[in-house]
Motif scaffolding. Structure first.
Motif: not given
Length: 446
Positions: A233-244, A355-358, A370-374
């Protein structure tokens, strides 16, 4: 010339029959996931807000989760071929109504009509596919059929979005309706005639829920899907905000994600053919490791690109293994139990998105997703491990063993009941915010 009905399991007509099911599931999967890509066009044309247009996805999901088991229960005694054709014709009517909808309210009705067909259609398709082949090939048959969902993600949604942006969203829904006509024709031509099951009853199906294996398989489904969706669900913000990763590169990564899902789906089918429970435990362990590595390597841009592929691959290895296991657990009466399992995919997706939003709103931020997903996928793996250890202590002939002996009947052998799958996933492009496309898992799955 129509293929004969007497070729038996593994006959030459099997690939064509699987194609008929796959094409139909491609149409259904594309229709489910498509609105996320044309929300602005929908909102402008129907004079509603973006959030109201987004509710079209919510209405669809709720109708599928709640309506799937109800439709399955009401149609349990119908011959499978007749039922599949009737469901596809209903879906065709819903898609046509969507293309012609004069108002937002009518479009909502059209979406609900389509959603009510999805759970039962995909469920019955999976069991029909499993019944076409020998027991040891059921996993491959399941994954081949569900390939329609993956293709909807990789091909249907991007092309549909492109068409909708240039020619209007109605053209896209109209194209789905036209392709659905081909689906109906293929089903009518290729599927063998099957007799109704006069002994089928909702009461008998409900008794399956007394099985510890069935209940725990549903728990595994909810936890595993929840973990998947926490990151999806939050793949895009993870890629843009965390991975640059730049927003212009996101569509390319989504293609990588789609290719990984295709490969994972086929690998999962083969693993399910070999050994169900060990494969389920191992695949969930691999998915958990992939999520942890994503969290660790995500800030390094080149490695994040690799992890998108690894995560997609691991995710879609799990899905056919889990669904095939559920089919075997519910071998005596799979229709309602496995359709409920499809609804479990929807529940897991909802839990994962929340859960991801929380997690993002907490001190962990986007970097903790990602860790929360695990955490959830790891919990699913532990439940699967408990099932495996229990099965090792149980007699080999007990219901719910890792796989039925060669020659034993499979859940789909009579082509008389339904199973479910939620495969195929999608991630919408954008710089931030939740991703709007969903696994249907069911399956895709949703």
């Amino acid at each position: 010339m129509r293929p004969t009905d007497t070729e038996g399991r593994g006959g030459r007509a099997v690939p064509l029959r699987l194609l008929a099911l796959m094409v139909s599931i491609f149409c259904i999967g594309t229709a489910e996931l498509l609105p996320g890509g044309v929300l602005p066009q929908l909102a402008d044309d129907l004079d509603v807000s973006i959030s109201s247009a987004g509710l079209l996805v919510t209405f669809y999901a709720v109708a599928m989760v709640v309506g799937g088991p109800l439709v399955t229960g009401l149609t349990m005694r119908l011959p499978r071929r007749r039922l599949l054709i009737a469901l596809m014709v209903t879906f065709l009517a819903g898609s046509t109504l969507a293309a012609l909808a004069p108002s937002y309210e009518v479009l909502v009705v059209a979406r609900v009509v389509c959603a009510l067909t999805q759970g039962t259609f995909v469920a019955v398709s999976i069991v029909v596919a499993a019944g076409m082949v020998a027991p040891e090939k059921a996993g491959t048959a399941v994954s081949t059929t569900v390939l329609g969902y993956n293709l909807a993600t990789v091909l249907g949604v991007p092309v549909g979005t492109l068409v909708g942006q240039h020619f209007g969203w109605r053209t896209t829904f109209g194209a789905i309706a036209v392709l659905s006509v081909a689906g109906v024709a293929l089903l009518a031509w290729l599927l063998p005639a099957g007799a109704a099951d006069p002994t089928a009853s909702v009461r008998r199906e409900i008794r399956v829920f007394a099985s510890r294996g069935v209940l725990l398989s549903i728990v595994v489904t909810v936890l595993a899907t929840g973990g998947m969706f926490t990151l999806i669900t939050y793949m895009v913000p993870v890629l843009t905000d965390v991975s640059g990763v730049s927003s212009t590169a996101v569509p390319v990564l989504l293609v990588v994600y789609g290719l990984g899902s295709l490969a994972g789906n086929m690998i999962g089918g083969r693993l399910a053919d070999r050994s169900l429970l060990p494969s389920l435990v191992a695949s969930l362990g691999a998915l958990t490791a992939a999520c942890l590595l994503f969290g660790l390597l995500g800030p390094v841009r080149p490695l994040a690109v690799v992890m998108v592929l690894v995560f997609a691959l691991a995710t879609f290895v799990v899905v056919p293994v889990l669904q095939t296991y559920t089919l075997h657990q519910a071998a005596d009466a799979p229709a309602l139990s496995v359709t409920v399992n499809m609804s479990a995919f929807g529940l897991g997706a909802a839990i994962g998105s929340w859960y991801g939003g929380t997690v993002i709103d907490s001190s962990f931020g986007v970097g903790g997703v990602a860790v929360a997903s695990a955490v959830l996928t790891g919990a699913a793996g532990l439940v699967a491990l408990a099932l495996y250890l229990t099965s090792r202590r149980a007699p080999r002939t007990s219901p719910g063993a890792d796989r039925p002996p060669a020659g034993a009947s499979t859940p789909g052998s009579a082509v008389a009941s339904g199973g479910a799958v939620a495969s195929g996933g999608a991630v919408a492009s954008g710089e931030s915010g939740p991703v709007s496309e969903e696994l249907a898992v069911g399956g895709g799955g949703r």
